[in-house]
Scaffold this motif. Structure first.
Motif, PDB file in Angstrom:
ATOM      1  N   UNK A   1       0.818  -1.212   0.000  1.00  0.00           N
ATOM      2  CA  UNK A   1       0.000   0.000   0.000  1.00  0.00           C
ATOM      3  C   UNK A   1       0.857   1.270   0.000  1.00  0.00           C
ATOM      4  N   UNK A   2       1.972   1.238   0.689  1.00  0.00           N
ATOM      5  CA  UNK A   2       2.867   2.401   0.671  1.00  0.00           C
ATOM      6  C   UNK A   2       3.415   2.627  -0.729  1.00  0.00           C
ATOM      7  N   UNK A   3       3.810   1.551  -1.405  1.00  0.00           N
ATOM      8  CA  UNK A   3       4.344   1.679  -2.768  1.00  0.00           C
ATOM      9  C   UNK A   3       3.270   2.198  -3.719  1.00  0.00           C
ATOM     10  N   UNK A   4       2.045   1.686  -3.609  1.00  0.00           N
ATOM     11  CA  UNK A   4       0.980   2.165  -4.503  1.00  0.00           C
ATOM     12  C   UNK A   4       0.600   3.601  -4.191  1.00  0.00           C
ATOM     13  N   UNK A   5       0.711   4.018  -2.915  1.00  0.00           N
ATOM     14  CA  UNK A   5       0.475   5.424  -2.573  1.00  0.00           C
ATOM     15  C   UNK A   5       1.539   6.318  -3.197  1.00  0.00           C
ATOM     16  N   UNK A   6       2.770   5.907  -3.122  1.00  0.00           N
ATOM     17  CA  UNK A   6       3.857   6.710  -3.690  1.00  0.00           C
ATOM     18  C   UNK A   6       3.711   6.809  -5.206  1.00  0.00           C
ATOM     19  N   UNK A   7       3.295   5.733  -5.842  1.00  0.00           N
ATOM     20  CA  UNK A   7       3.112   5.745  -7.303  1.00  0.00           C
ATOM     21  C   UNK A   7       1.843   6.488  -7.717  1.00  0.00           C
ATOM     22  N   UNK A   8       0.974   6.796  -6.778  1.00  0.00           N
ATOM     23  CA  UNK A   8      -0.232   7.542  -7.080  1.00  0.00           C
ATOM     24  C   UNK A   8      -1.411   6.690  -7.488  1.00  0.00           C
ATOM     25  N   UNK A   9      -1.332   5.401  -7.318  1.00  0.00           N
ATOM     26  CA  UNK A   9      -2.428   4.508  -7.680  1.00  0.00           C
ATOM     27  C   UNK A   9      -3.524   4.557  -6.617  1.00  0.00           C
ATOM     28  N   UNK A  10      -3.124   4.584  -5.347  1.00  0.00           N
ATOM     29  CA  UNK A  10      -4.090   4.667  -4.248  1.00  0.00           C
ATOM     30  C   UNK A  10      -3.739   5.853  -3.364  1.00  0.00           C
ATOM     31  N   UNK A  11      -4.637   6.179  -2.453  1.00  0.00           N
ATOM     32  CA  UNK A  11      -4.363   7.218  -1.457  1.00  0.00           C
ATOM     33  C   UNK A  11      -4.898   6.709  -0.127  1.00  0.00           C
ATOM     34  N   UNK A  12      -4.103   5.875   0.559  1.00  0.00           N
ATOM     35  CA  UNK A  12      -4.503   5.274   1.813  1.00  0.00           C
ATOM     36  C   UNK A  12      -3.863   6.003   2.991  1.00  0.00           C
ATOM     37  N   UNK A  13      -2.588   6.314   2.881  1.00  0.00           N
ATOM     38  CA  UNK A  13      -1.846   6.929   3.972  1.00  0.00           C
ATOM     39  C   UNK A  13      -1.632   8.410   3.698  1.00  0.00           C
ATOM     40  N   UNK A  14      -1.733   9.220   4.758  1.00  0.00           N
ATOM     41  CA  UNK A  14      -1.551  10.661   4.616  1.00  0.00           C
ATOM     42  C   UNK A  14      -0.091  11.074   4.628  1.00  0.00           C
ATOM     43  N   UNK A  15       0.802  10.192   5.089  1.00  0.00           N
ATOM     44  CA  UNK A  15       2.208  10.558   5.204  1.00  0.00           C
ATOM     45  C   UNK A  15       3.016  10.331   3.916  1.00  0.00           C
ATOM     46  N   UNK A  16       2.363   9.828   2.866  1.00  0.00           N
ATOM     47  CA  UNK A  16       3.069   9.620   1.593  1.00  0.00           C
ATOM     48  C   UNK A  16       2.730  10.730   0.630  1.00  0.00           C
ATOM     49  N   UNK A  17       3.659  11.011  -0.263  1.00  0.00           N
ATOM     50  CA  UNK A  17       3.459  12.008  -1.304  1.00  0.00           C
ATOM     51  C   UNK A  17       3.502  11.305  -2.661  1.00  0.00           C
ATOM     52  N   UNK A  18       2.528  11.546  -3.482  1.00  0.00           N
ATOM     53  CA  UNK A  18       2.417  10.886  -4.774  1.00  0.00           C
ATOM     54  C   UNK A  18       3.455  11.432  -5.738  1.00  0.00           C
ATOM     55  N   UNK A  19       3.944  10.564  -6.622  1.00  0.00           N
ATOM     56  CA  UNK A  19       4.883  10.989  -7.647  1.00  0.00           C
ATOM     57  C   UNK A  19       4.204  11.690  -8.805  1.00  0.00           C
ATOM     58  N   UNK A  20       2.884  11.562  -8.911  1.00  0.00           N
ATOM     59  CA  UNK A  20       2.157  12.166 -10.032  1.00  0.00           C
ATOM     60  C   UNK A  20       1.980  13.625  -9.843  1.00  0.00           C
TER      61      UNK A  20
END
Length: 129
Positions: free
Chosen positions: A110-129
């Motif tokens: 889930x952290x990896x998909x949040x970083x890639x911008x596929x999902x938005x589950x965690x507030x502490x990650x920033x999307x690459x998109x």
């Protein structure tokens, strides 16, 4: 530097030449020639005599002589059921370890998909998109 590269290449070439393998066809007779059948009762006794199992049984105050007597009094069907369980049980696995591993895997996914911008589950990650 040049000498060390030369020395290294000589050593590697010598070691590559010394590693040879001998392959040949294996016949059915050769494969089954070394198989030794062990009775289920003997298998259970051998399992109980293993060092790690014997240590655990000793901690539980179980006498090794009592184990042999109990296995001797078992029927062949009971001994074969226990021997089958010995063969099929996973070694060293526990449900807690598997559960923790699954939770960590899902979290990392889930952290990896949040970083890639596929999902938005965690507030502490920033999307690459």
């Amino acid at each position: 530097m040049r000498i060390s590269k030369l020395f290294l290449s000589v050593i590697l070439s010598i070691s590559m030449l010394t590693q040879t393998s001998w392959a040949q066809m294996a016949s059915t007779e050769a494969l089954f020639e070394h198989s030794v059948t062990v009775s289920p009762k003997e298998k259970v006794i051998q399992f109980a005599a293993r060092e790690d199992v014997a240590k655990i049984l000793e901690q539980m105050d179980v006498d090794p002589q009592m184990i042999e007597e109990r296995v001797a009094s078992m029927t062949d069907e009971e001994a074969s059921q226990i021997a089958h369980k010995i063969d099929t049980m996973p070694a060293g696995s526990s449900a807690v370890g598997s559960l923790i591993g699954a939770v960590v895997f899902v979290f990392v996914l889930l952290v990896i998909t949040d970083i890639l911008g596929v999902t938005k589950v965690f507030g502490f990650t920033r999307s690459l998109r």
